[in-house]
Design a protein around this motif. Structure first.
Motif, PDB file in Angstrom:
ATOM      1  N   GLY A  25       0.605  -1.259   0.420  1.00 51.16           N
ATOM      2  CA  GLY A  25      -0.161   0.472   0.007  1.00 51.16           C
ATOM      3  C   GLY A  25       0.996   0.844   0.012  1.00 51.16           C
ATOM      4  N   ILE A  26       2.392   1.231   0.561  1.00 51.28           N
ATOM      5  CA  ILE A  26       2.782   2.015   0.854  1.00 51.28           C
ATOM      6  C   ILE A  26       3.726   2.479  -1.073  1.00 51.28           C
ATOM      7  N   VAL A  27       4.184   2.015  -1.230  1.00 52.99           N
ATOM      8  CA  VAL A  27       4.884   1.448  -2.561  1.00 52.99           C
ATOM      9  C   VAL A  27       3.630   2.342  -3.693  1.00 52.99           C
ATOM     10  N   LYS A  28       1.977   1.761  -3.530  1.00 49.07           N
ATOM     11  CA  LYS A  28       1.100   2.893  -4.683  1.00 49.07           C
ATOM     12  C   LYS A  28       1.004   3.710  -4.389  1.00 49.07           C
ATOM     13  N   ARG A  29       1.250   4.720  -3.324  1.00 50.28           N
ATOM     14  CA  ARG A  29       1.296   5.755  -3.243  1.00 50.28           C
ATOM     15  C   ARG A  29       2.067   6.641  -3.903  1.00 50.28           C
ATOM     16  N   HIS A  30       3.113   6.674  -4.430  1.00 50.19           N
ATOM     17  CA  HIS A  30       4.313   6.588  -5.480  1.00 50.19           C
ATOM     18  C   HIS A  30       3.944   7.491  -6.945  1.00 50.19           C
ATOM     19  N   VAL A  31       2.529   6.642  -6.830  1.00 51.14           N
ATOM     20  CA  VAL A  31       2.383   7.189  -8.286  1.00 51.14           C
ATOM     21  C   VAL A  31       1.344   8.497  -8.016  1.00 51.14           C
ATOM     22  N   ILE A  32       0.908   8.701  -6.647  1.00 55.79           N
ATOM     23  CA  ILE A  32       0.040   9.745  -6.077  1.00 55.79           C
ATOM     24  C   ILE A  32       1.718  11.203  -5.863  1.00 55.79           C
ATOM     25  N   ASP A  33       2.362  10.554  -5.207  1.00 54.52           N
ATOM     26  CA  ASP A  33       3.161  11.732  -4.489  1.00 54.52           C
ATOM     27  C   ASP A  33       3.583  12.607  -5.308  1.00 54.52           C
ATOM     28  N   GLY A  34       4.041  11.142  -6.918  1.00 54.96           N
ATOM     29  CA  GLY A  34       5.116  11.922  -7.771  1.00 54.96           C
ATOM     30  C   GLY A  34       4.048  12.768  -8.322  1.00 54.96           C
ATOM     31  N   ALA A  35       2.507  12.319  -8.478  1.00 55.34           N
ATOM     32  CA  ALA A  35       2.358  13.849  -9.471  1.00 55.34           C
ATOM     33  C   ALA A  35       2.144  15.166  -8.796  1.00 55.34           C
ATOM     34  N   GLN A  36       2.017  15.109  -7.305  1.00 60.94           N
ATOM     35  CA  GLN A  36       2.337  15.780  -6.010  1.00 60.94           C
ATOM     36  C   GLN A  36       3.454  16.906  -6.804  1.00 60.94           C
ATOM     37  N   ILE A  37       4.220  15.423  -6.350  1.00 56.88           N
ATOM     38  CA  ILE A  37       5.839  16.659  -6.178  1.00 56.88           C
ATOM     39  C   ILE A  37       5.892  17.425  -7.800  1.00 56.88           C
ATOM     40  N   LEU A  38       5.729  17.197  -8.956  1.00 56.97           N
ATOM     41  CA  LEU A  38       5.402  17.621 -10.290  1.00 56.97           C
ATOM     42  C   LEU A  38       4.876  18.582 -10.403  1.00 56.97           C
ATOM     43  N   ARG A  39       3.197  18.302  -9.902  1.00 62.32           N
ATOM     44  CA  ARG A  39       3.207  19.727 -10.009  1.00 62.32           C
ATOM     45  C   ARG A  39       3.128  20.612  -9.642  1.00 62.32           C
ATOM     46  N   ARG A  40       3.889  20.668  -7.982  1.00 56.59           N
ATOM     47  CA  ARG A  40       4.530  21.812  -7.362  1.00 56.59           C
ATOM     48  C   ARG A  40       5.955  22.040  -8.061  1.00 56.59           C
ATOM     49  N   THR A  41       6.204  21.403  -8.981  1.00 56.77           N
ATOM     50  CA  THR A  41       7.826  21.957  -9.598  1.00 56.77           C
ATOM     51  C   THR A  41       7.243  23.084 -10.350  1.00 56.77           C
ATOM     52  N   PRO A  42       7.987  24.284 -10.547  1.00 61.72           N
ATOM     53  CA  PRO A  42       7.806  24.796 -11.867  1.00 61.72           C
ATOM     54  C   PRO A  42       9.011  24.631 -12.690  1.00 61.72           C
ATOM     55  N   ASN A  43       7.881  24.925 -14.284  1.00 64.16           N
ATOM     56  CA  ASN A  43       8.623  24.547 -15.625  1.00 64.16           C
ATOM     57  C   ASN A  43       8.592  23.299 -15.418  1.00 64.16           C
ATOM     58  N   VAL A  44       8.272  22.816 -14.806  1.00 61.46           N
ATOM     59  CA  VAL A  44       7.918  21.261 -15.574  1.00 61.46           C
ATOM     60  C   VAL A  44       6.646  21.295 -15.842  1.00 61.46           C
ATOM     61  N   PRO A  45       6.118  21.080 -17.319  1.00 60.80           N
ATOM     62  CA  PRO A  45       5.197  20.347 -18.293  1.00 60.80           C
ATOM     63  C   PRO A  45       4.208  19.469 -17.688  1.00 60.80           C
ATOM     64  N   SER A  46       2.878  19.505 -17.104  1.00 60.20           N
ATOM     65  CA  SER A  46       2.341  18.709 -17.043  1.00 60.20           C
ATOM     66  C   SER A  46       2.051  17.680 -17.212  1.00 60.20           C
ATOM     67  N   LEU A  47       2.189  17.381 -18.219  1.00 61.23           N
ATOM     68  CA  LEU A  47       2.266  15.777 -18.560  1.00 61.23           C
ATOM     69  C   LEU A  47       3.186  14.769 -17.842  1.00 61.23           C
ATOM     70  N   ALA A  48       4.467  15.306 -17.231  1.00 58.42           N
ATOM     71  CA  ALA A  48       5.187  14.408 -16.251  1.00 58.42           C
ATOM     72  C   ALA A  48       4.299  14.154 -15.341  1.00 58.42           C
ATOM     73  N   ALA A  49       3.477  14.807 -14.255  1.00 60.06           N
ATOM     74  CA  ALA A  49       2.240  15.067 -13.618  1.00 60.06           C
ATOM     75  C   ALA A  49       1.573  13.589 -14.038  1.00 60.06           C
ATOM     76  N   VAL A  50       1.081  13.766 -15.439  1.00 63.72           N
ATOM     77  CA  VAL A  50      -0.102  13.143 -15.555  1.00 63.72           C
ATOM     78  C   VAL A  50       0.254  11.603 -15.556  1.00 63.72           C
ATOM     79  N   VAL A  51       2.026  11.396 -15.959  1.00 61.75           N
ATOM     80  CA  VAL A  51       2.459  10.559 -16.800  1.00 61.75           C
ATOM     81  C   VAL A  51       2.712   9.501 -15.042  1.00 61.75           C
ATOM     82  N   ALA A  52       3.501  10.411 -14.221  1.00 57.76           N
ATOM     83  CA  ALA A  52       3.521   9.221 -12.923  1.00 57.76           C
ATOM     84  C   ALA A  52       2.656   9.037 -12.003  1.00 57.76           C
TER      85      ALA A  52
END
Ligand code: FE2
Ligand code: FE2
Length: 452
Positions: A266-293
């Motif tokens: 269950g903890i491992v599975k959270r990496h997809v949500i955490d990844g999307a969140q990290i990428l979404r709040r990083t400036p200049n990262v296209p939203s595609l990266a968060a979608v794919v994460a």
């Protein structure tokens, strides 16, 4: 409404919004109303998928996977983008109505500077442009040594990005962008060398070489689909960062050798949500990266995780990344490199395509990788061992091999080049590759042998 009708009305909406902005000033009610219509049509698309790619190829327009029927009004729109050297527009659900209005304004004006540059200056998120001229023409071989060096740098930068995210700060988007630029160029220039590098593992840096491998394999696949320019780099970045959410997994779980408990899983599975969140709040990262994460552990039939996400169409980039991801992990779990095990590949093609992977993309990937890719150690039927130096363009079973050792593993005094695709006088193949072998256990270094 059918998919094609929806797509057509979307494009008609875009054509009329551009026309309205060419005729009226930005604040004019007619200009505004046309953008509202387009914005609503895009919002309908985003309900099905978080991003939408629109391709302009000659007189044809392709919205998502739907090619539109040619018509006079849409032909005008296709030419509008052709004139501006735009091959692809990608919108994502992050695009706001104001952002869209600004974009339409730029699309409508007659400024001759590259559209990409002008859209970039708007700093609007949720819109990307692919131009036809962004990539330099391939100039041939990059060379094994240059490729290897670049790969090493990429792994180091990946480690830096990971470290920053792990420390809770944002991964440096400029560092990511710089390395992606170089990798994208290398993949466009010399795909074979870059793909070959993804199979040479150093296990101590698994996490970081996995990031780089998935990025490279994704861009290599994207190139075979004709994707280049800024969109190619967005795909590469999405591949590089797909697992960044794993920084939140405690190391004892991440590196646990045995089977995980349900709770750990269950903890491992959270990496997809955490990844999307990290990428979404990083400036200049296209939203595609968060979608794919977010999507990369979802399969074609939406099995996998995150669970219960409702109906959606996976992004094309997600499909490419998940193929790269699964194959890279598959090879890593083996004790030595042996290309894609033929039996395994056949099984995957038969059983999993359709439910796990998009069948056409999976088949293309196998062709791209080859069964015995460059750098693989193989044994030919008389027992001699060699390293694959070239693949046959259409027959993945018949590579060119540089023979380096005899059946007992004794090094040959002089390496011998063998084209296993060649036939003898009777029209038969005198040499056939029978299996892949563990060259490094025999004390051989593929890169050194290939470069010699
Ligand atoms: Fe993952
Ligand atoms: Fe992964």
């Amino acid at each position: 409404m059918s998919e094609r009708d929806t797509a057509e009305s979307l494009m008609r909406g875009m054509a009329s919004a551009i026309r309205a902005h060419a005729l009226y000033s930005a604040g004019h009610p007619l200009a505004k109303r046309s953008v509202d219509g387009l914005s609503a049509a895009l919002a309908r698309e985003f309900r099905v998928s978080p991003s939408l790619a629109i391709g302009f190829l000659g007189d044809d327009i392709i919205v998502g996977n739907t090619k539109l029927k040619r018509s006079a009004s849409l032909g005008g729109l296709a030419r509008h983008f052709q004139d501006r050297q735009v091959e692809k527009l990608v919108f994502s659900s992050e695009l706001t109505a104001d952002g869209l209005e600004a974009i339409v304004g730029v699309l409508a004006d007659r400024d001759s500077r590259p559209l990409q540059e002008r859209l970039g200056a708007l700093h609007v998120t949720g819109c990307g442009v692919g131009t036809i001229t962004a990539d330099p023409a391939p100039t041939g071989d990059l060379g094994v040594n240059a490729a290897k060096q670049l790969y090493g740098t990429a792994v180091q930068i990946a480690e830096g990005l990971w470290g920053a995210a792990e420390a809770g700060s944002e991964p440096d988007p400029d560092a990511a962008q710089t390395i992606i630029d170089s990798l994208a160029k290398a993949v466009s220039q010399d795909r074979a060398s870059m793909v070959a590098l993804t199979s040479i593992k150093s296990h101590d840096a698994y996490t970081f070489s996995h990031m780089v491998n998935v990025s490279l394999l994704t861009m290599a696949q994207a190139r075979t689909l004709g994707i280049h320019g800024s969109l190619l780099r967005e795909f590469g970045l999405a591949g590089l960062m797909h697992d960044i959410g794993k920084v939140k997994i405690p190391p004892e779980i991440l590196n646990k050798p045995g089977k995980l408990t349900d709770e750990e899983m269950g903890i491992v599975k959270r990496h997809v949500i955490d990844g999307a969140q990290i990428l979404r709040r990083t400036p200049n990262v296209p939203s595609l990266a968060a979608v794919v994460a977010f999507e990369h552990h979802l399969r074609q039939d939406l099995s996998g995780y995150p669970e219960k996400i409702g109906h959606r169409k996976l992004n094309l980039c997600t499909m490419l990344v998940s193929i790269s991801d699964v194959f890279d992990a598959l090879r890593t779990n083996r004790s030595y490199r042996e290309g894609l095990p033929a039996a395994r590949v056949r099984a995957m093609l038969a059983e999993q395509s359709g439910t796990s992977f998009e069948p056409t993309l999976l088949r293309r990937f196998v062709t791209l990788m080859g069964l015995f890719p460059v750098g693989t150690f193989v044994r030919v039927q008389n027992g001699d061992v060699g390293v694959v130096t070239e693949e046959h363009p259409s027959d993945p079973f018949r590579p060119q091999v540089r023979l380096v050792a005899d059946a007992d593993g004794r090094q040959l005094p002089k390496p011998r080049l063998l084209n296993t695709w060649e036939r003898d006088d009777r029209g038969e193949h005198p040499f056939t590759v029978v299996e892949a072998v563990d060259g490094s256990a025999m004390g051989f270094n593929a890169l050194a042998l290939m470069a010699s």
